[in-house]
Design a protein around this motif. Structure first.
Motif, PDB file in Angstrom:
ATOM      1  N   ILE A 178      85.508  44.313 -52.278  1.00  0.00           N
ATOM      2  CA  ILE A 178      85.906  43.120 -53.046  1.00  0.00           C
ATOM      3  C   ILE A 178      84.713  42.521 -53.779  1.00  0.00           C
ATOM      4  CG2 ILE A 178      86.814  40.780 -52.825  1.00  0.00           C
ATOM      5  CD1 ILE A 178      88.453  41.814 -50.428  1.00  0.00           C
ATOM      6  N   TYR A 179      83.564  42.462 -53.107  1.00  0.00           N
ATOM      7  CA  TYR A 179      82.369  41.927 -53.775  1.00  0.00           C
ATOM      8  C   TYR A 179      81.985  42.790 -54.980  1.00  0.00           C
ATOM      9  CZ  TYR A 179      81.134  38.289 -50.421  1.00  0.00           C
ATOM     10  OH  TYR A 179      81.123  37.135 -49.678  1.00  0.00           O
ATOM     11  N   ILE A 180      82.116  44.113 -54.836  1.00  0.00           N
ATOM     12  CA  ILE A 180      81.785  45.005 -55.952  1.00  0.00           C
ATOM     13  C   ILE A 180      82.715  44.727 -57.135  1.00  0.00           C
ATOM     14  CG2 ILE A 180      81.769  47.412 -56.697  1.00  0.00           C
ATOM     15  CD1 ILE A 180      80.995  48.143 -53.803  1.00  0.00           C
TER      16      ILE A 180
ATOM     17  N   ILE B  61      77.029  47.783 -57.172  1.00  0.00           N
ATOM     18  CA  ILE B  61      77.163  46.989 -58.405  1.00  0.00           C
ATOM     19  C   ILE B  61      76.158  47.450 -59.447  1.00  0.00           C
ATOM     20  CG2 ILE B  61      76.765  44.687 -59.392  1.00  0.00           C
ATOM     21  CD1 ILE B  61      78.024  43.493 -56.875  1.00  0.00           C
ATOM     22  N   VAL B  62      74.901  47.635 -59.041  1.00  0.00           N
ATOM     23  CA  VAL B  62      73.852  48.033 -59.994  1.00  0.00           C
ATOM     24  C   VAL B  62      74.122  49.429 -60.561  1.00  0.00           C
ATOM     25  CG1 VAL B  62      71.414  48.663 -60.179  1.00  0.00           C
ATOM     26  CG2 VAL B  62      72.075  46.530 -59.067  1.00  0.00           C
ATOM     27  N   LEU B  63      74.436  50.389 -59.692  1.00  0.00           N
ATOM     28  CA  LEU B  63      74.657  51.758 -60.161  1.00  0.00           C
ATOM     29  C   LEU B  63      75.875  51.848 -61.090  1.00  0.00           C
ATOM     30  CD1 LEU B  63      73.926  53.951 -57.006  1.00  0.00           C
ATOM     31  CD2 LEU B  63      72.590  53.782 -59.109  1.00  0.00           C
ATOM     32  N   ALA B  64      76.986  51.269 -60.657  1.00  0.00           N
ATOM     33  CA  ALA B  64      78.229  51.394 -61.436  1.00  0.00           C
ATOM     34  C   ALA B  64      78.139  50.642 -62.762  1.00  0.00           C
ATOM     35  CB  ALA B  64      79.411  50.881 -60.612  1.00  0.00           C
ATOM     36  N   THR B  65      77.631  49.418 -62.734  1.00  0.00           N
ATOM     37  CA  THR B  65      77.634  48.605 -63.960  1.00  0.00           C
ATOM     38  C   THR B  65      76.558  49.020 -64.947  1.00  0.00           C
ATOM     39  OG1 THR B  65      76.253  46.938 -62.877  1.00  0.00           O
ATOM     40  CG2 THR B  65      78.638  46.627 -62.797  1.00  0.00           C
TER      41      THR B  65
ATOM     42  N   LEU C  76      79.996  40.106 -64.743  1.00  0.00           N
ATOM     43  CA  LEU C  76      78.743  39.581 -65.292  1.00  0.00           C
ATOM     44  C   LEU C  76      77.708  40.693 -65.467  1.00  0.00           C
ATOM     45  CD1 LEU C  76      76.997  37.179 -66.145  1.00  0.00           C
ATOM     46  CD2 LEU C  76      76.333  36.904 -63.736  1.00  0.00           C
ATOM     47  N   ALA C  77      77.682  41.638 -64.519  1.00  0.00           N
ATOM     48  CA  ALA C  77      76.677  42.705 -64.593  1.00  0.00           C
ATOM     49  C   ALA C  77      76.907  43.605 -65.804  1.00  0.00           C
ATOM     50  CB  ALA C  77      76.716  43.526 -63.305  1.00  0.00           C
TER      51      ALA C  77
ATOM     52  N   THR D  48      67.983  44.458 -64.339  1.00  0.00           N
ATOM     53  CA  THR D  48      68.409  44.854 -62.988  1.00  0.00           C
ATOM     54  C   THR D  48      67.895  43.865 -61.954  1.00  0.00           C
ATOM     55  OG1 THR D  48      68.415  47.200 -63.606  1.00  0.00           O
ATOM     56  CG2 THR D  48      68.293  46.691 -61.264  1.00  0.00           C
ATOM     57  N   MET D  49      66.645  43.418 -62.097  1.00  0.00           N
ATOM     58  CA  MET D  49      66.095  42.438 -61.160  1.00  0.00           C
ATOM     59  C   MET D  49      66.853  41.116 -61.257  1.00  0.00           C
ATOM     60  SD  MET D  49      63.946  44.379 -59.830  1.00  0.00           S
ATOM     61  CE  MET D  49      62.972  43.359 -58.782  1.00  0.00           C
ATOM     62  N   THR D  50      67.228  40.743 -62.479  1.00  0.00           N
ATOM     63  CA  THR D  50      67.999  39.504 -62.655  1.00  0.00           C
ATOM     64  C   THR D  50      69.343  39.589 -61.951  1.00  0.00           C
ATOM     65  OG1 THR D  50      66.956  39.145 -64.800  1.00  0.00           O
ATOM     66  CG2 THR D  50      68.987  37.955 -64.366  1.00  0.00           C
ATOM     67  N   ILE D  51      70.035  40.706 -62.135  1.00  0.00           N
ATOM     68  CA  ILE D  51      71.346  40.896 -61.498  1.00  0.00           C
ATOM     69  C   ILE D  51      71.200  40.915 -59.971  1.00  0.00           C
ATOM     70  CG2 ILE D  51      73.224  42.561 -61.188  1.00  0.00           C
ATOM     71  CD1 ILE D  51      72.813  43.275 -64.177  1.00  0.00           C
TER      72      ILE D  51
END
Length: 277
Positions: free
Chosen positions: A145-147, A85-89, A153-154, A196-199
């Protein structure tokens, strides 16, 4: 009369705060209380303190629920989902924020509109698709699915945050001969640390505590996550309520430690990302 009004204006918010704090803490108090009591003590006095604070319920809950296996499943599903999620978004948010083309604006609207669709609306179609593509009883299936559900939101937060980063930093890196991937990973991505820390905090709490998706997709006992294990534990041993509450406490400890360690980033990151978006 004016003095009384001023006095009430100071006291009233404190009274409301105390009431809200009690309402919030009360369920947690009951959970801790039940975890240390025996069934006999619970029957005799539901709200009373136990005579002795025993750890027997925690030991038995650990064994009966196979807690170490469920913890391992939750950790793998949560951590792998967060990395993707972090890398892609972050890359998507950077591309959208630095481009004024209509295509990127359309993609941004498409991402953000996903936040307005309740999960209950897509639950049944999602399950049918999962069965068709072999995502049921598949750890990587639920991670995928989670991703997909976590990108909305991210992307919204990353896009808003990137708009607040001065473009001069990237222009200076370009003059020094840096390529676009180098500019992103060496200049922009380190500056995204607050958001990033928030996400990470928001998505960790969501995925770790999620119950509905594992209930739909993880029916095999070997790959169940912690919330799902507690549910089946409670249904099967419904007369052992104290063991169930002890299992809740065990599952709660890691996420509480993570939340208190990272809570300072939550409000700061959300405000920065949302306002600039």
């Amino acid at each position: 009369m004016e003095g009384k009004r001023i006095h009430l204006s100071k006291i009233l918010p404190r009274i409301i705060t105390i009431i809200l704090a009690i309402v919030t803490i009360w369920p947690f108090y009951i959970t801790v209380l039940m975890a240390f009591k025996t069934p006999r003590e619970t029957f005799q006095s539901f709200y009373g303190l136990p005579k002795v604070f025993r750890l027997d319920n925690f030991i038995n809950a650990w064994k009966i629920t196979n807690f170490s296996l469920a913890f391992k499943n939750s950790f793998i599903v949560t951590s792998v989902s967060l990395v993707f999620i972090v890398l892609a978004t972050s890359m998507a948010g950077y591309a959208i924020a630095r481009s004024n083309k209509k295509f990127y604006n359309f993609i941004y609207v498409l991402f953000v509109s996903g936040m307005m669709v309740p999960f209950q609306v897509i639950m049944i179609p999602l399950y049918k698709m999962g069965r068709k593509f072999g995502l049921v009883n598949n750890r990587w299936g639920i991670i995928l699915i989670y991703i997909c559900l976590g990108v909305h939101l991210a992307v919204f937060l990353y896009t808003g945050f990137v708009k607040g980063i001065p473009k001069e930093l990237e222009e200076a890196a370009t003059i020094d001969g840096a390529s676009t991937p180098q500019i992103f990973f060496k200049v922009v991505f380190p500056l995204l640390k607050p958001i990033t820390m928030t996400i990470l905090v928001l998505d960790t709490m969501w995925i770790w505590n999620d119950f509905f998706l594992p209930l739909l997709f993880l029916q095999d006992t070997k790959i169940r996550t912690l919330p799902l294990t507690q549910f089946y534990f409670y249904g099967k041993y419904n007369t052992q309520m104290n063991l169930a509450f002890a299992a809740f406490i065990l599952a709660m400890i890691p996420i509480l430690i993570f939340y208190f360690a990272m809570q300072k980033y939550i409000v700061k990151g959300i405000v920065a990302g949302a306002v600039k978006g």
